[in-house]
Design an enzyme around this catalytic site. Structure first.
Site, short mmCIF file in Angstrom:
data_model
loop_
_atom_site.label_atom_id
_atom_site.label_comp_id
_atom_site.label_asym_id
_atom_site.label_seq_id
_atom_site.Cartn_x
_atom_site.Cartn_y
_atom_site.Cartn_z
N CYS A 1 7.80 -11.50 -8.89
CA CYS A 1 8.77 -10.75 -8.21
C CYS A 1 9.98 -11.35 -7.49
CB CYS A 1 8.12 -9.30 -7.31
SG CYS A 1 9.14 -8.25 -7.06
N HIS B 1 3.62 -7.24 -10.31
CA HIS B 1 2.64 -7.74 -9.40
C HIS B 1 1.14 -7.74 -9.93
CE1 HIS B 1 4.98 -7.90 -5.20
NE2 HIS B 1 5.85 -7.26 -6.02
N GLU C 1 -1.21 -9.11 -9.04
CA GLU C 1 -2.31 -9.29 -7.78
C GLU C 1 -2.56 -7.60 -7.47
OE1 GLU C 1 1.49 -9.12 -5.51
OE2 GLU C 1 0.76 -9.94 -7.34
#
Length: 209
Positions: free
Chosen positions: A103, A180, A182
């Site tokens: 990002c 993202h 994660e």
């Protein structure tokens, strides 16, 4: 032997305690613990420690999300973080350390190489991207997009509006994604492929998802 992957942190000004804090989302701990090979450990990087001191211990670096680039939303925290991460990129290039930008981190890499970043609409919710000629849905939490890359970069993923969602350098171990990974409950195909590209630079054994 476990390998350390350094992760930059977002900066937060806590007005009640009159202090600036570095923060790393819990999602990153879960990502390393639950979603990838146990061979890796995350190492949160402090901007108050010279990055050169980390270099002997790192196999790779992740430039994480959070905060806007100072060129897009000027403020003292973004200015400070920009300077720190630009120095990290310079030293990683000099020392052949792989870098993955997530990002804001992808935007930092793009800006470092003089790309064009512009305001963007409807990128604060899941949306479709074309990744290596296949369509996938990814999460999204940004108001600025990479509209044009400069230099020796290959575009791997692109949104419907034409903004660049994933890329890699043609000659150096540098990668960027605008979503993202994660935060994904289950790693998407684009996330798996980008992660493998990243770690193949310093890990002989393939990771297991």
């Amino acid at each position: 032997m476990k390998k350390f992957i350094g992760i930059t942190q977002r900066l937060i000004e806590h007005t009640q305690y009159l202090e600036i804090r570095e923060a790393l989302a819990l999602d990153w701990g879960a990502f390393f613990c639950e979603k990838i090979s146990e061979d890796f450990l995350p190492l949160a990087l402090s901007s108050k420690i010279d990055f050169k001191d980390y270099i002997p211990y790192l196999s790779g670096v992740i430039l994480s999300g959070g905060n806007d680039l100072n060129s897009l939303n000027p403020n003292k925290l973004s200015l400070f973080r920009d300077a720190y991460e630009k120095n990290i990129l310079k030293l990683c290039l000099q020392n052949h350390i792989p870098v993955l930008g997530v990002c804001r981190g992808a935007q930092m890499i793009a800006e470092f190489f003089c790309a064009k970043i512009t305001p963007i609409m409807q990128h604060t919710s899941p949306h479709l991207i074309s990744f290596q000629s296949q369509n996938y849905k990814v999460n999204s939490y940004h108001n600025y997009g990479i509209s044009e890359l400069c230099g020796d970069f290959e575009v791997l993923g692109i949104a419907i509006d034409g903004s660049i969602e994933a890329f890699k350098h043609k000659n150096k171990p540098i990668y960027g994604i605008m979503w993202h990974l994660e935060r994904e409950e289950n790693l998407s195909i684009p996330s798996q492929k980008m992660w493998k590209m990243f770690i193949e630079n310093f890990k002989e054994k393939k990771c297991v998802f």
